[in-house]
Enzyme design. Structure first.
Site, short mmCIF file in Angstrom:
data_model
loop_
_atom_site.label_atom_id
_atom_site.label_comp_id
_atom_site.label_asym_id
_atom_site.label_seq_id
_atom_site.Cartn_x
_atom_site.Cartn_y
_atom_site.Cartn_z
N GLU A 1 -3.91 9.74 7.95
CA GLU A 1 -2.47 9.57 8.15
C GLU A 1 -1.95 10.50 9.25
OE1 GLU A 1 0.03 7.69 6.78
OE2 GLU A 1 -1.23 6.47 5.46
N ASP B 1 0.85 -1.19 0.00
CA ASP B 1 0.00 0.00 0.00
C ASP B 1 0.89 1.24 0.00
OD1 ASP B 1 -2.35 1.57 0.08
OD2 ASP B 1 -2.24 1.73 2.26
N SER B 2 0.27 2.36 -0.32
CA SER B 2 1.01 3.63 -0.34
C SER B 2 1.24 4.18 1.06
CB SER B 2 0.25 4.66 -1.17
OG SER B 2 -1.04 4.87 -0.63
N CYS C 1 -4.24 -1.20 -2.16
CA CYS C 1 -4.39 0.23 -2.44
C CYS C 1 -5.33 0.33 -3.63
CB CYS C 1 -3.03 0.85 -2.77
SG CYS C 1 -3.10 2.55 -3.39
N HIS D 1 -7.64 3.03 3.63
CA HIS D 1 -7.59 3.88 4.83
C HIS D 1 -8.98 4.00 5.47
CE1 HIS D 1 -3.71 5.19 3.22
NE2 HIS D 1 -3.47 5.82 4.35
N CYS E 1 -11.10 2.93 -0.43
CA CYS E 1 -9.72 3.21 -0.05
C CYS E 1 -9.46 2.42 1.22
CB CYS E 1 -9.51 4.71 0.19
SG CYS E 1 -7.87 5.12 0.84
#
Length: 279
Positions: A156, A14-15, A77, A190, A188
């Site tokens: 984040e 993942d990023s 991702c 996240h 996403c």
């Protein structure tokens, strides 16, 4: 236990930190599998990058991961899945599981009124990957998308439960609310970290968590390939990062648990004009 191909690790890429939600779901569903995680914090966020940049960053990470004795790759991702999955599948010899197909499949399964919302990064939404995947499953579904580019930076930053995040999310979801959807895809990895806020705002709408659905598809893939781990003990989790942030450790503990992973740094350098990651 001999380290046969069945006991090789599953790679998760993942990023940023969001892919750890996928790693945690895999751990819950397949507790004996060893996992290798790569977080590309250096190039976060992917959602605002060009397609060429996302493909290049994904390739850097995959080239590193395939050197770690892996039997499958999970692109955890949505942006990288929409941009790079098909190309990566042509370049590696192991199964590649993305996060879009599992989410689309689950959304079609649970939606009653055939009206599905999708939230994701600008790049994921612009790719139309979710409407295409959903319509491959059921052409009668209506899909309503909304780009939500501010959410990844807020998460984040460690602000998943901050009032500012709820305010931003409420504004983003107004369009979705007006479409009478009965299902929303968190497009996403996240976003499972703010699923509680999404449910609070959308009330009775069914939430499709891409982390859990991806773990289900990985299990199906490994079973089909007769590649499930033969071990009886709990699997390990090695986390590789190419950069660090103040919030990563505390957020990782919240997602994975304290002391349940090892953390290693990797550096990017160039060899014969090619970018290579090394520990």
């Amino acid at each position: 236990m001999k380290n046969t191909p069945n006991n090789y690790a599953v790679a998760v890429f993942d990023s940023g930190i969001g892919g750890l939600t996928v790693a945690a779901a895999i751990r819950s569903m397949l507790p004996s599998e060893d996992l290798v995680y790569f977080g590309d914090l250096l190039h976060l966020p992917y959602g605002s990058k060009s397609q060429n940049a996302v493909l290049e960053f994904t390739r850097y990470a995959v080239h590193f991961l395939v050197r770690q004795n892996i039997k499958a790759l999970v692109i955890a991702c949505n942006t990288a899945t929409s941009v790079a999955k098909e190309r990566i599948e042509q370049e590696v010899t192991i199964p590649v599981v993305g996060v879009i197909e599992p989410g689309a499949r689950e959304a079609c399964r649970v939606s009653v009124n055939g009206r599905i919302g999708v939230i994701g990064t600008s790049r994921t939404i612009a790719s139309n990957a979710y409407p295409e995947a959903i319509h491959r499953k059921n052409a009668n579904m209506r899909v309503f998308q909304k780009a939500t580019p501010l959410l990844v930076p807020l998460i984040e930053e460690g602000w998943a439960e901050h009032p500012v995040t709820k305010l931003v999310l409420s504004e983003y979801l107004k369009d979705i609310q007006n479409k009478s959807v009965d299902t929303i895809v968190l497009g996403c990895t996240h976003y499972p970290l703010i699923s509680g806020l999404v449910q609070e705002i959308l009330k009775d709408v069914h939430i499709v968590d891409s982390a859990r659905t991806t773990a289900v598809m990985l299990k199906e893939t490994l079973k089909q390939k007769s590649a499930l781990s033969e071990k009886n003990e709990p699997g390990s989790l090695r986390v590789f990062l190419n950069d660090t942030t103040e919030n990563f450790r505390s957020m990782a503990v919240n997602i994975i648990g304290s002391g349940r992973y090892s953390l290693e740094s990797v550096s990017l350098h160039y060899l014969n004009g090619r970018a290579v990651y090394d520990v």
